[in-house]
Design a protein around this motif. Structure first.
Motif, PDB file in Angstrom:
ATOM      1  N   GLY A 149      30.461  22.523  63.663  1.00  0.00           N
ATOM      2  CA  GLY A 149      29.496  23.328  64.302  1.00  0.00           C
ATOM      3  C   GLY A 149      28.811  22.570  65.543  1.00  0.00           C
ATOM      4  O   GLY A 149      28.959  22.727  66.635  1.00  0.00           O
ATOM      5  N   GLY A 209      29.500  31.467  68.862  1.00  0.00           N
ATOM      6  CA  GLY A 209      30.609  30.834  68.621  1.00  0.00           C
ATOM      7  C   GLY A 209      31.499  30.905  67.474  1.00  0.00           C
ATOM      8  O   GLY A 209      32.632  30.955  67.284  1.00  0.00           O
ATOM      9  N   HIS A 225      37.813  20.593  81.419  1.00  0.00           N
ATOM     10  CA  HIS A 225      38.271  21.999  80.972  1.00  0.00           C
ATOM     11  C   HIS A 225      37.033  22.539  80.580  1.00  0.00           C
ATOM     12  O   HIS A 225      36.032  21.889  80.476  1.00  0.00           O
ATOM     13  CB  HIS A 225      39.449  22.153  80.258  1.00  0.00           C
ATOM     14  N   SER A 283      30.891  19.942  67.839  1.00  0.00           N
ATOM     15  CA  SER A 283      31.810  20.335  68.539  1.00  0.00           C
ATOM     16  C   SER A 283      31.240  20.107  70.044  1.00  0.00           C
ATOM     17  O   SER A 283      32.074  20.088  71.037  1.00  0.00           O
ATOM     18  CB  SER A 283      31.983  21.810  68.432  1.00  0.00           C
ATOM     19  N   LEU A 284      29.821  19.804  70.149  1.00  0.00           N
ATOM     20  CA  LEU A 284      29.099  19.563  71.276  1.00  0.00           C
ATOM     21  C   LEU A 284      29.317  18.117  71.879  1.00  0.00           C
ATOM     22  O   LEU A 284      29.026  17.799  72.571  1.00  0.00           O
ATOM     23  CB  LEU A 284      27.600  19.757  71.163  1.00  0.00           C
ATOM     24  N   PHE A 296      29.656  25.408  67.151  1.00  0.00           N
ATOM     25  CA  PHE A 296      30.846  25.946  67.511  1.00  0.00           C
ATOM     26  C   PHE A 296      31.364  26.611  68.809  1.00  0.00           C
ATOM     27  O   PHE A 296      32.314  27.028  69.083  1.00  0.00           O
ATOM     28  CB  PHE A 296      31.419  26.858  66.334  1.00  0.00           C
ATOM     29  N   LEU A 297      30.471  26.043  69.750  1.00  0.00           N
ATOM     30  CA  LEU A 297      30.976  26.367  71.307  1.00  0.00           C
ATOM     31  C   LEU A 297      31.046  25.107  72.130  1.00  0.00           C
ATOM     32  O   LEU A 297      31.246  25.327  73.199  1.00  0.00           O
ATOM     33  CB  LEU A 297      29.727  27.336  72.103  1.00  0.00           C
ATOM     34  N   GLY A 298      30.911  24.081  71.330  1.00  0.00           N
ATOM     35  CA  GLY A 298      30.862  22.858  72.197  1.00  0.00           C
ATOM     36  C   GLY A 298      32.488  22.378  72.742  1.00  0.00           C
ATOM     37  O   GLY A 298      32.348  21.802  73.679  1.00  0.00           O
ATOM     38  N   GLY A 299      33.447  23.243  72.287  1.00  0.00           N
ATOM     39  CA  GLY A 299      34.566  23.022  72.727  1.00  0.00           C
ATOM     40  C   GLY A 299      34.721  23.184  74.156  1.00  0.00           C
ATOM     41  O   GLY A 299      35.427  22.407  74.897  1.00  0.00           O
ATOM     42  N   PHE A 300      33.977  24.128  74.681  1.00  0.00           N
ATOM     43  CA  PHE A 300      33.989  24.398  76.104  1.00  0.00           C
ATOM     44  C   PHE A 300      33.188  23.493  77.116  1.00  0.00           C
ATOM     45  O   PHE A 300      33.395  23.390  78.122  1.00  0.00           O
ATOM     46  CB  PHE A 300      33.097  25.948  76.209  1.00  0.00           C
ATOM     47  N   THR A 301      32.250  22.617  76.268  1.00  0.00           N
ATOM     48  CA  THR A 301      31.571  21.841  77.223  1.00  0.00           C
ATOM     49  C   THR A 301      31.521  20.382  77.154  1.00  0.00           C
ATOM     50  O   THR A 301      30.878  19.535  77.518  1.00  0.00           O
ATOM     51  CB  THR A 301      29.720  22.262  77.012  1.00  0.00           C
ATOM     52  N   ALA A 302      32.341  19.892  75.996  1.00  0.00           N
ATOM     53  CA  ALA A 302      32.355  18.432  75.495  1.00  0.00           C
ATOM     54  C   ALA A 302      32.990  17.861  76.700  1.00  0.00           C
ATOM     55  O   ALA A 302      32.710  16.401  76.585  1.00  0.00           O
ATOM     56  CB  ALA A 302      32.896  18.435  74.042  1.00  0.00           C
ATOM     57  N   ALA A 303      33.834  18.236  77.320  1.00  0.00           N
ATOM     58  CA  ALA A 303      34.642  17.329  78.312  1.00  0.00           C
ATOM     59  C   ALA A 303      34.520  17.897  79.683  1.00  0.00           C
ATOM     60  O   ALA A 303      34.552  19.200  79.703  1.00  0.00           O
ATOM     61  CB  ALA A 303      36.093  17.301  77.846  1.00  0.00           C
ATOM     62  N   HIS A 331      38.613  15.632  71.739  1.00  0.00           N
ATOM     63  CA  HIS A 331      37.406  16.488  70.773  1.00  0.00           C
ATOM     64  C   HIS A 331      37.965  17.909  70.421  1.00  0.00           C
ATOM     65  O   HIS A 331      39.212  17.890  70.488  1.00  0.00           O
ATOM     66  CB  HIS A 331      36.104  16.612  71.726  1.00  0.00           C
ATOM     67  N   GLY A 362      39.187  25.888  74.409  1.00  0.00           N
ATOM     68  CA  GLY A 362      38.103  24.821  74.567  1.00  0.00           C
ATOM     69  C   GLY A 362      38.183  23.878  73.431  1.00  0.00           C
ATOM     70  O   GLY A 362      38.099  22.769  73.555  1.00  0.00           O
ATOM     71  N   SER A 375      41.526  29.135  79.020  1.00  0.00           N
ATOM     72  CA  SER A 375      40.816  28.013  78.221  1.00  0.00           C
ATOM     73  C   SER A 375      41.937  27.170  77.690  1.00  0.00           C
ATOM     74  O   SER A 375      41.506  26.017  77.258  1.00  0.00           O
ATOM     75  CB  SER A 375      40.188  28.809  77.237  1.00  0.00           C
ATOM     76  N   ILE A 432      33.862  25.197  80.243  1.00  0.00           N
ATOM     77  CA  ILE A 432      32.879  25.964  81.006  1.00  0.00           C
ATOM     78  C   ILE A 432      31.730  25.106  81.542  1.00  0.00           C
ATOM     79  O   ILE A 432      31.359  24.373  80.440  1.00  0.00           O
ATOM     80  CB  ILE A 432      32.361  27.079  80.238  1.00  0.00           C
TER      81      ILE A 432
END
Lengths: 367, 367
Positions: free
Chosen positions: A82, B221, B256, A85-86, B246-253, A256, A249, B85, B258
């Motif tokens: 959870g 997420g 790619h 993931s950030l 669980f939304l961090g896949g989008f912002t961690a790098a 990650h 993502g 994504s 969001i």
């Protein structure tokens, strides 16, 4: 009770310290010294091992008390990745669950055997296409669906790009396409995509069920992971096919997120996907052959008696490469082909060629 | 009708070609030459501009016919980044929607003004904490909730780690905590976390509503983006607080996913979050100050009359740095502090210190 065990790849300096931070973040999310003694005793996660590997991320194993998931899939996901993931530099690469938790989670209802029974295909590779593009009318889509069903495909699913647009609104489209497919081939399953507002999810699934569809396509990255088993409850005997839209993502970068076999294989299987679409090698996306075969293995391997999920490679597949890919994946595969079926402007004939190509595939013996 | 316009950062060679591939992938997902003429005319996306920037990713602007979203949030997400994504090297960094689509999407019901009215705080920064750690009993949680409410916090939310575990099951916990908070401070809002199976989502939200909670915490997420507005429909007048688990896949790098302001600001606001939690600088996570201020701006800026969403920075905040952070974020902020409130073993006193620290914050004038 045995713990929930997660393995992470941790990149960067001092993986042992970072492993402890992951364990705390994912359980107490509080400095341990200020937590009550009973909570520290009962619900704090523990780092079991840290294996440093020169030139590669460290492999870290964390044990979570099984009760932390509360027997629920959503909370299992919170637990496994959870908040972490950030953070860049932490990737979930393996999960082992106690049997009692697996039993409490949804899992597939039909699985591979159920899909084979529903499509009258006891053996051999299974074949699917996606109805597209968005912008076609209901008439155009119905004609296309009938052609590919008549050509012998086992599953005709809607493209994730179809929703409730003016060209072919959901309530008009689904009954028409269900009828077109049923008339063309009684062994072809038609799966409409369900992606409307959450408050109308049950109505959409019931409309699909009552219209004579054979299941639904769900995007857990958008509709939520719980939408898979919810659809199965609302549509007894229907196929629940998971689509990876908006989940990338987690898999697009190696530093990650979640290993693709864990996400598209293990986690979506636990969540109740009867079949799981993923972007295969030899297409437009970037997963390797090894990653794709690992997804298929995670979907199908023995897991505490849970039905296996049907691996569904797609994303730019071709008729030409179908024998090679099916030989690698093995027969318990739903081979999903889109644009290549439209070339030559005769989708029925293209479907027949795909059926013939698949029949020629012989599984590669793997050690 | 004006199009839906998305801006992407595209890394790697030949961004103009890749931009065309993104436009096709996200609309027709089919070679254009095999699509019917009416679909090519009506529903194909178009690349408007490609701006190459030495040493940085190219900036690519794509126009999508507005009808592609079908007036639905889920399909808008499919459109903006669904399949793409799954590809590294493409990042969604800006979105502009036609007014008619914004009007069709949920948006916040309460927004900042509604939260201020509900907590009796017409001006000044708003303050929140998370009840944790998991493993505490209902009695322990009720005591903690009452203390921090009495200390003057505006919002007491449950930690995302709480669910339906044996130590404090949802149905036992929520009524007790709602009562404890109400007795301690009638102006404090109590928000339980709702993360059970999708089939029971409505029952959980209604239980929270009927027990006297003031809204719910939802993790889009995991529960899906539609869960935010669904919760708002089920709980009229209740606050819907979005959590980034669980939304961090989008912002961690950076390569790619969001941009954080688009995900945690714009998209969650359109989805109906009254307040949006994000990991702030000066904490345990890695977003920069500029990224965090951009999230706050996206949450609050004028957007076709949509109520603003309350930015809720958290993730390792401290009382000590509250004045500095609140000065930067400005007063329309819900400052979320967790572990630091537990230090010294007197959460009520710590809450009072936080209230005093926030009162001392003076907004920084920004150009």
């Amino acid at each position: 009770m045995a713990p929930i065990t997660a393995v992470y790849e941790i990149s960067g300096p001092d993986p042992a310290l970072r492993a402890e931070l992951v364990a705390v973040e994912q359980s107490h999310e509080l400095p341990t010294e200020v937590a009550p003694a009973n909570a520290v005793r009962d619900s704090l996660a523990h780092v079991r091992t840290v294996v440093e590997r020169p030139g590669q991320p460290a492999l870290v194993t964390v044990d979570y008390p099984a009760d932390l998931a509360g027997g629920e899939l959503g909370q299992l996901l919170v637990l496994l990745l959870g908040n972490v993931s950030l953070q860049d530099g932490v990737r979930l690469v393996d999960v082992t669950l106690p049997a009692s938790l697996i039993e409490a989670l949804p899992g597939p209802r039909l699985g591979i055997a159920g899909i084979r029974a529903l499509t009258g295909a006891p053996e051999g590779a299974l074949l699917a296409t996606a109805l597209k593009p968005v912008g076609m009318t209901v008439d155009q889509l119905a004609t296309l669906a009938a052609e590919v069903a008549a050509g012998g495909l086992h599953v005709v699913k809607e493209d994730q790009g179809l929703a409730n647009q003016p060209w072919a609104p959901f309530a008009d489209r689904v009954p028409r396409l269900a009828e077109a497919v049923r008339r063309a081939n009684p062994n072809t399953a038609y799966l409409p995509v369900v992606n409307g507002p959450a408050a109308g999810f049950a109505d959409q699934v019931k409309l699909a069920r009552d219209a004579g569809a054979h299941g639904v396509l769900v995007m857990p990255g958008i509709a939520g992971f719980g939408a898979l088993s919810h659809a199965a409850e609302l549509f007894p005997g229907g196929i629940v096919l998971a689509h990876p839209s908006f989940l990338g993502g987690f898999t697009a970068a190696a530093s990650h997120g979640i290993a693709p076999d864990v996400l598209f294989g293990t986690l979506l299987r636990l969540a109740g996907a009867d079949a799981t679409i993923f972007p295969s090698w030899a297409g437009r996306f970037s997963l390797t052959q090894a990653q794709c075969l690992a997804i298929a293995d995670a979907a199908r391997r023995p897991l505490n008696g849970l039905p296996p999920t049907l691996p569904t490679p797609g994303g730019g597949m071709s008729i030409e490469r179908a024998p090679e890919l099916l030989a690698a994946y093995g027969p318990d595969t739903l081979f999903l082909i889109g644009g290549d079926l439209h070339r030559g402007n005769n989708p029925r004939r293209a479907a027949e060629r795909l059926v013939a190509a698949a029949a020629a595939a012989r599984p590669v013996k793997r050690p």
